[in-house]
Every structure is written in structure tokens, then in C-alpha cells.
Design a protein around this motif. Structure first.
Motif, short mmCIF file in Angstrom:
data_model
loop_
_atom_site.label_atom_id
_atom_site.label_comp_id
_atom_site.label_asym_id
_atom_site.label_seq_id
_atom_site.Cartn_x
_atom_site.Cartn_y
_atom_site.Cartn_z
N LYS A 22 -15.54 98.44 71.29
CA LYS A 22 -15.90 98.08 69.92
C LYS A 22 -16.65 99.26 69.30
N CYS A 23 -16.09 99.80 68.24
CA CYS A 23 -16.75 100.85 67.45
C CYS A 23 -16.98 100.25 66.06
N GLY A 24 -18.17 99.71 65.86
CA GLY A 24 -18.40 98.94 64.64
C GLY A 24 -17.50 97.73 64.64
N ASP A 25 -16.74 97.56 63.55
CA ASP A 25 -15.85 96.42 63.43
C ASP A 25 -14.42 96.74 63.87
N THR A 26 -14.22 97.90 64.49
CA THR A 26 -12.93 98.22 65.09
C THR A 26 -12.98 97.84 66.56
N HIS A 27 -12.10 96.92 66.96
CA HIS A 27 -12.08 96.43 68.33
C HIS A 27 -10.69 96.67 68.93
N VAL A 28 -10.64 97.33 70.09
CA VAL A 28 -9.36 97.66 70.72
C VAL A 28 -9.39 97.25 72.19
N MET A 56 -0.89 97.09 66.69
CA MET A 56 -1.90 96.35 65.94
C MET A 56 -1.47 94.89 65.84
N LEU A 57 -2.38 93.98 66.15
CA LEU A 57 -2.06 92.56 66.02
C LEU A 57 -1.89 92.20 64.54
N PRO A 58 -1.09 91.17 64.26
CA PRO A 58 -0.80 90.82 62.87
C PRO A 58 -2.04 90.63 61.98
N ARG A 59 -3.12 90.02 62.51
CA ARG A 59 -4.30 89.83 61.68
C ARG A 59 -5.45 90.73 62.07
N SER A 60 -5.11 91.92 62.56
CA SER A 60 -6.16 92.92 62.80
C SER A 60 -6.65 93.53 61.50
N THR A 61 -5.92 93.29 60.41
CA THR A 61 -6.29 93.83 59.10
C THR A 61 -6.49 92.69 58.10
N GLY A 62 -6.82 93.05 56.86
CA GLY A 62 -7.17 92.06 55.85
C GLY A 62 -6.07 91.08 55.51
N SER A 63 -4.84 91.53 55.56
CA SER A 63 -3.71 90.63 55.34
C SER A 63 -2.76 90.74 56.53
N ARG A 64 -1.99 89.70 56.76
CA ARG A 64 -1.14 89.66 57.95
C ARG A 64 -0.04 90.71 57.89
N MET A 65 0.11 91.48 58.97
CA MET A 65 1.22 92.40 59.11
C MET A 65 2.30 91.74 59.96
N CYS A 107 -2.83 100.13 74.31
CA CYS A 107 -3.96 99.99 73.40
C CYS A 107 -3.56 99.03 72.28
N ASP A 108 -4.18 97.87 72.26
CA ASP A 108 -3.86 96.84 71.27
C ASP A 108 -5.06 96.61 70.36
N VAL A 109 -4.85 96.86 69.08
CA VAL A 109 -5.93 96.72 68.10
C VAL A 109 -6.09 95.25 67.74
N LEU A 110 -7.25 94.70 68.10
CA LEU A 110 -7.55 93.30 67.77
C LEU A 110 -8.11 93.18 66.36
N GLN A 111 -8.87 94.19 65.97
CA GLN A 111 -9.51 94.18 64.64
C GLN A 111 -9.67 95.63 64.20
N ALA A 112 -9.26 95.91 62.97
CA ALA A 112 -9.26 97.29 62.49
C ALA A 112 -10.23 97.47 61.33
#
Length: 228
Positions: A22-28, A56-65, A107-112
Motif C-alpha cells: 500500500k502506497c497511500g491509497d494505491t494498493h497492489v 487492474m480490477l474493474p473497481r480499482s478506479t472511480g468508475s468500473r472498467m 501484480c493485481d491493482v486492487l485500488q488505484a
């Protein structure tokens, strides 16, 4: 100033090495998997291989990818980043000492929130270290294949000021954006740097490099604490 850093190891049951960085709010989530095979171009060479995959997981960002699997192919950004992670980690590996085996770092991004590739490289090294520790404990390798730490951090010029470890808000508005991959001895592995708005001077680049060296030093200290 670096965002808060935490690295939790042993977070998955099956992988030979794993961590949640976890680097701030970036979690991998980073996992390392040992395989007794190598790519065809390395067969019978005695050389090992380290490669990486990134997503990157679908909801790792503000809107679903959409999942890239649903689209049917990886995007150009994903391919670029996973190649960067693989190149970076291999720079810290003695492939002769590793022997003819492959380690894949996922490496899977849980939150970006900015800096996902840098967090993936830093956490990926920890997962790799833990997997190699298992090889050494089993006596499968004679000498340590990891010759140095590998970590990465972003730096940029935001609102006219040099900033270390950009979050998404800073990164999206930065006039200059850079990613610095370095060893524990502060040797450079790769620099990705570009002007997003105005140009930048050589002295500004040196300032960012100094900031990156400081940041990587903090990341390496966190890596050492995580695997000690």
C-alpha cells in the motif's frame, strides 16, 4: 514527501511469495510463482527467467472498467507496464544463479490512486524475494540469485513545484511526470520521464532524480523490514 507505505507479506495461501503493498491509497497484490520450465529461447542454456503480468480490477478506479479478458485482449498500457515490471525485476537477478527455472510475478491493482506501476515493481520484488527464499531453504539454488533490491517511485512537477510520489490528482495535473526504477545501491534501471505541459530543464530533472533517490531509499527500507 512519500505517502504512507506498508507491505504485508504472506497474504495468499498458494503462491511461493506474496505481499500486499500500500502506497497511500494505491494498493497492489503481488504474487510470485515458481515454475520448473523456462521460455523456449532459454531451454538448455542454464539461465533462469523472471517475468511479470499486471492488471487492474474493474473497481480499482472511480468508475468500473471492463475486464480485459471480456474485451479479448490486453490494452497497450497493460502490456507496457508488465514489460516494465519484468525488465526491472530481472535487473536485480543473477539468472545463472537462479538456474533454469522461471518465476512469474503477478501484480493485481486492487485500488488505484497514482503510481500503480511503481508500487507493482516495489511489491513485486518483495514477492520475488520470498519465493527465492523458499528455493534457497530447499537447497534448490546454491547462491542467492537476487543481487540487489529493486524499487520504483514517481516524481513530477506539480503546480510548479517538484513532488515525490504523485497521487492521481497530482499526476493528472502534473506539468512533468516521471517514473524512476532504481536498485538498493541507487543505480538507475529505467527512467520514464516526459513533459505533460511545458518543457523541463536539466536542473529540474536532476532535482527529480534526487527526490526519486530519496524515495527509493525509503521504499528499500520498507522492503527490508517486510522480508526480515
Amino acid at each position: 514527501m512519500m505517502r504512507p507505505i506498508s507491505i504485508e507479506t504472506g497474504v495468499t495461501k498458494h503462491a511461493e511469495g506474496s505481499c500486499l503493498i500500500k502506497c497511500g491509497d494505491t494498493h497492489v497484490l503481488c504474487t510470485a510463482s515458481l515454475e520448473t520450465r523456462v521460455p523456449p529461447f532459454l531451454k538448455n542454456t542454464g539461465l533462469g527467467w523472471v517475468t511479470a503480468e499486471y492488471g487492474m480490477l474493474p473497481r480499482s478506479t472511480g468508475s468500473r472498467m471492463r475486464r480485459e479478458a471480456a474485451v479479448g485482449k490486453q490494452g497497450g498500457r497493460t502490456v507496457e507496464i508488465q514489460r516494465l515490471i519484468g525488465r526491472s525485476l530481472r535487473a536485480g537477478v543473477d539468472r545463472v544463479a537462479l538456474g533454469e527455472r522461471q518465476i512469474t510475478v503477478d501484480c493485481d491493482v486492487l485500488q488505484a490512486d497514482g503510481g500503480t506501476r511503481c508500487a507493482a515493481i516495489t511489491g513485486g520484488w518483495v514477492a520475488l524475494r520470498l519465493a527465492v527464499n523458499k528455493l534457497m531453504a530447499a537447497g534448490d539454488v546454491i547462491s542467492d540469485p537476487l543481487v540487489d533490491h529493486v524499487a520504483a517511485v514517481s516524481c513530477g512537477i506539480y503546480a510548479g513545484q517538484p513532488v515525490l510520489d504523485l497521487d492521481y490528482a497530482e499526476d493528472s495535473e502534473a506539468g512533468v511526470d516521471g517514473n524512476f526504477v532504481m536498485t538498493g545501491e541507487s543505480d538507475l534501471i529505467e527512467v520514464q520521464m516526459s513533459a505533460e505541459g511545458a518543457t523541463f530543464s536539466r536542473s529540474q530533472m536532476s532535482t527529480l532524480l534526487d527526490l526519486a533517490e530519496k524515495g527509493v531509499g525509503e521504499l528499500v527500507a520498507a522492503q527490508k523490514a517486510a522480508v526480515s
